[in-house]
Design a protein around this motif. Structure first.
Motif, PDB file in Angstrom:
ATOM      1  N   GLN A 154       6.448  21.719  -8.001  1.00 26.09           N
ATOM      2  CA  GLN A 154       7.585  21.309  -7.154  1.00 26.09           C
ATOM      3  C   GLN A 154       7.177  20.956  -5.727  1.00 26.09           C
ATOM      4  O   GLN A 154       7.848  21.321  -4.758  1.00 26.09           O
ATOM      5  N   ILE A 155       6.061  20.261  -5.630  1.00 25.95           N
ATOM      6  CA  ILE A 155       5.613  19.754  -4.330  1.00 25.95           C
ATOM      7  C   ILE A 155       6.492  18.545  -3.984  1.00 25.95           C
ATOM      8  O   ILE A 155       6.591  17.620  -4.788  1.00 25.95           O
ATOM      9  N   PRO A 156       7.145  18.559  -2.821  1.00 22.69           N
ATOM     10  CA  PRO A 156       8.035  17.437  -2.498  1.00 22.69           C
ATOM     11  C   PRO A 156       7.251  16.133  -2.297  1.00 22.69           C
ATOM     12  O   PRO A 156       6.249  16.114  -1.592  1.00 22.69           O
ATOM     13  N   TYR A 157       7.727  15.070  -2.947  1.00 24.07           N
ATOM     14  CA  TYR A 157       7.049  13.778  -2.793  1.00 24.07           C
ATOM     15  C   TYR A 157       8.030  12.631  -2.981  1.00 24.07           C
ATOM     16  O   TYR A 157       9.129  12.827  -3.525  1.00 24.07           O
ATOM     17  N   THR A 158       7.627  11.462  -2.534  1.00 24.78           N
ATOM     18  CA  THR A 158       8.333  10.233  -2.902  1.00 24.78           C
ATOM     19  C   THR A 158       7.290   9.245  -3.395  1.00 24.78           C
ATOM     20  O   THR A 158       6.122   9.302  -3.020  1.00 24.78           O
ATOM     21  N   LEU A 159       7.740   8.346  -4.259  1.00 24.35           N
ATOM     22  CA  LEU A 159       6.834   7.399  -4.888  1.00 24.35           C
ATOM     23  C   LEU A 159       7.526   6.044  -4.952  1.00 24.35           C
ATOM     24  O   LEU A 159       8.640   5.936  -5.448  1.00 24.35           O
ATOM     25  N   LEU A 160       6.888   5.020  -4.415  1.00 26.19           N
ATOM     26  CA  LEU A 160       7.465   3.673  -4.443  1.00 26.19           C
ATOM     27  C   LEU A 160       6.570   2.738  -5.245  1.00 26.19           C
ATOM     28  O   LEU A 160       5.340   2.846  -5.182  1.00 26.19           O
ATOM     29  N   THR A 161       7.200   1.847  -5.983  1.00 30.87           N
ATOM     30  CA  THR A 161       6.451   0.862  -6.765  1.00 30.87           C
ATOM     31  C   THR A 161       6.920  -0.534  -6.378  1.00 30.87           C
ATOM     32  O   THR A 161       8.106  -0.826  -6.428  1.00 30.87           O
ATOM     33  N   LEU A 162       5.983  -1.365  -5.967  1.00 28.21           N
ATOM     34  CA  LEU A 162       6.297  -2.775  -5.695  1.00 28.21           C
ATOM     35  C   LEU A 162       5.805  -3.562  -6.899  1.00 28.21           C
ATOM     36  O   LEU A 162       4.591  -3.740  -7.082  1.00 28.21           O
ATOM     37  N   ASP A 163       6.750  -4.001  -7.766  1.00 30.80           N
ATOM     38  CA  ASP A 163       6.312  -4.683  -8.991  1.00 30.80           C
ATOM     39  C   ASP A 163       5.811  -6.094  -8.666  1.00 30.80           C
ATOM     40  O   ASP A 163       5.989  -6.593  -7.561  1.00 30.80           O
ATOM     41  N   ASN A 164       5.180  -6.719  -9.649  1.00 25.07           N
ATOM     42  CA  ASN A 164       4.516  -7.994  -9.394  1.00 25.07           C
ATOM     43  C   ASN A 164       5.480  -9.108  -8.991  1.00 25.07           C
ATOM     44  O   ASN A 164       5.155  -9.930  -8.128  1.00 25.07           O
ATOM     45  N   LYS A 165       6.654  -9.111  -9.604  1.00 26.86           N
ATOM     46  CA  LYS A 165       7.616 -10.161  -9.308  1.00 26.86           C
ATOM     47  C   LYS A 165       8.001 -10.128  -7.832  1.00 26.86           C
ATOM     48  O   LYS A 165       7.972 -11.141  -7.133  1.00 26.86           O
ATOM     49  N   LYS A 166       8.312  -8.926  -7.366  1.00 32.26           N
ATOM     50  CA  LYS A 166       8.710  -8.740  -5.966  1.00 32.26           C
ATOM     51  C   LYS A 166       7.519  -8.998  -5.029  1.00 32.26           C
ATOM     52  O   LYS A 166       7.657  -9.617  -3.969  1.00 32.26           O
ATOM     53  N   TYR A 167       6.352  -8.534  -5.433  1.00 30.40           N
ATOM     54  CA  TYR A 167       5.127  -8.743  -4.656  1.00 30.40           C
ATOM     55  C   TYR A 167       4.907 -10.243  -4.431  1.00 30.40           C
ATOM     56  O   TYR A 167       4.677 -10.686  -3.301  1.00 30.40           O
ATOM     57  N   ASN A 168       5.007 -11.009  -5.522  1.00 30.15           N
ATOM     58  CA  ASN A 168       4.751 -12.451  -5.418  1.00 30.15           C
ATOM     59  C   ASN A 168       5.807 -13.155  -4.575  1.00 30.15           C
ATOM     60  O   ASN A 168       5.501 -14.101  -3.854  1.00 30.15           O
ATOM     61  N   GLN A 169       7.035 -12.661  -4.676  1.00 30.24           N
ATOM     62  CA  GLN A 169       8.122 -13.199  -3.845  1.00 30.24           C
ATOM     63  C   GLN A 169       7.807 -13.008  -2.362  1.00 30.24           C
ATOM     64  O   GLN A 169       7.905 -13.937  -1.565  1.00 30.24           O
ATOM     65  N   LEU A 170       7.442 -11.773  -2.010  1.00 31.45           N
ATOM     66  CA  LEU A 170       7.140 -11.458  -0.607  1.00 31.45           C
ATOM     67  C   LEU A 170       5.935 -12.256  -0.129  1.00 31.45           C
ATOM     68  O   LEU A 170       5.908 -12.766   0.991  1.00 31.45           O
ATOM     69  N   GLN A 171       4.944 -12.373  -0.999  1.00 30.21           N
ATOM     70  CA  GLN A 171       3.723 -13.101  -0.633  1.00 30.21           C
ATOM     71  C   GLN A 171       4.064 -14.558  -0.326  1.00 30.21           C
ATOM     72  O   GLN A 171       3.589 -15.120   0.656  1.00 30.21           O
ATOM     73  N   LYS A 172       4.926 -15.150  -1.150  1.00 30.14           N
ATOM     74  CA  LYS A 172       5.317 -16.551  -0.931  1.00 30.14           C
ATOM     75  C   LYS A 172       6.176 -16.699   0.311  1.00 30.14           C
ATOM     76  O   LYS A 172       6.216 -17.753   0.933  1.00 30.14           O
ATOM     77  N   LYS A 173       6.869 -15.616   0.661  1.00 31.61           N
ATOM     78  CA  LYS A 173       7.692 -15.620   1.879  1.00 31.61           C
ATOM     79  C   LYS A 173       6.808 -15.515   3.119  1.00 31.61           C
ATOM     80  O   LYS A 173       7.294 -15.604   4.242  1.00 31.61           O
ATOM     81  N   GLY A 174       5.522 -15.269   2.928  1.00 31.50           N
ATOM     82  CA  GLY A 174       4.600 -15.200   4.053  1.00 31.50           C
ATOM     83  C   GLY A 174       4.144 -13.804   4.422  1.00 31.50           C
ATOM     84  O   GLY A 174       3.453 -13.610   5.416  1.00 31.50           O
TER      85      GLY A 174
END
Ligand code: MN
Length: 313
Positions: A154-174
């Motif tokens: 029960q160690i407190p944590y958060t975990l985020l995942t940037l999937d490929n679709k979103k990654y590529n969108q952001l990359q194309k946005k600059g």
């Protein structure tokens, strides 16, 4: 026509020069050489800046970018990376703190995952005993096991995942990958701090992937600011149990996502960005079409072009 500029350490400049030796055609003022090779024009400046131009500029530059990332930089380069005002204080590692780390940034296939973990001072030794240590020294199976241990404890944590679709969108946005990472670390910290409520950690340690000033510039460009007592250092997972735990959580999720993607395409997707990766990418393009890559890979990596060439063969 595209332009790519890299800043290379001295030892790599030497390698670069001998690599292009036979294609050097002139040496203008302030340059080490100028060469034409593989559909790109390469100008290496005495300052260590290297300019790649022409239709294959990105592909040619990428060879060196990867090397630069993985090269054992000279001692002076290493020192300068850690020369900033955000080093954690001496007794920091034995105090309650948040640590963050990411996985998947150098891998062509799969998402970027970022973990943030809060460890109290009295949990540090027991967690070390349980094997929470630098994930780079652990196998994927062991990492998966240790991630479960952290959840069980029960160690407190958060975990985020940037999937490929979103990654590529952001990359194309600059967005640069650096900006994506900065925002992911920032959000993971923010979410964890919210979860902790009244509990106030002594500080936050980010496993450093860029200069703190650059990190701040990235989050400021999205209207965010650095929380108080945030520190940065390279290889932090070797010193901080919280960062080590974060790297385990992030890596375990990355491994899990790679398994899921492998199942979705019916072939084991390799990690990293090697030739094996190009072959698998070519296989996926043949089987599902080029559009599929948007869902499973970081398409701006040079591997996409290499895979396309393999498909044509
Ligand atoms: Mn890291």
């Amino acid at each position: 026509m595209s332009n790519v500029v890299l800043q290379l350490p001295k030892n790599l400049l030497q390698k670069l020069k001998s690599h292009y030796q036979s294609q050097i055609h002139q040496t203008p003022v302030n340059t080490i050489f100028q060469a034409k090779a593989n559909g790109a024009s390469i100008t290496a400046y005495s300052s260590g800046k290297v300019l790649f131009q022409g239709k294959n500029a990105a592909i040619e530059a990428d060879k060196w970018k990867t090397l630069a990332l993985h090269s054992n930089q000279s001692q002076s380069a290493k020192v300068s990376v850690n020369q900033h005002d955000y080093q954690p204080p001496k007794d920091f590692f034995s105090q309650s703190h948040i640590g963050t780390d990411e996985a998947g940034t150098g891998d062509y296939f799969g998402p970027i995952t970022v973990g943030a973990v809060y460890v109290t001072d009295d949990q540090i030794e027991p967690l070390k005993q349980l094997g929470i240590t630098d994930s780079k020294t652990l196998t994927d199976d062991r990492i998966t096991e240790l991630a479960k241990t952290l959840v069980r404890e029960q160690i407190p944590y958060t975990l985020l995942t940037l999937d490929n679709k979103k990654y590529n969108q952001l990359q194309k946005k600059g967005w640069s990958q650096g900006k994506m990472k900065a925002m992911l670390h920032h959000h993971a910290i923010h979410k964890l701090a919210k979860k902790l409520g009244e509990v106030k950690p002594k500080g936050i340690l980010v496993d450093q992937f860029c200069q703190p000033s650059v990190y701040q510039k990235h989050i400021q460009s999205e209207g965010e600011g650095l929380p108080e007592n945030t520190f940065f250092m390279t290889k932090a997972e070797s010193y901080s149990t919280a960062v080590a735990a974060a790297s385990i959580i992030a890596r375990a999720k990355f491994v899990k996502e790679m398994d899921r993607l492998s199942k979705s395409v019916g072939v084991t997707i390799p990690k990293g960005a090697s030739n094996k990766v190009d072959e698998t990418a070519a296989y996926i393009i043949r089987k599902f079409g080029l559009n599929k890559m948007n869902q499973v890979a970081k398409t701006h990596f040079a591997n996409t072009e290499k895979a396309k060439k393999l498909v044509k063969k």
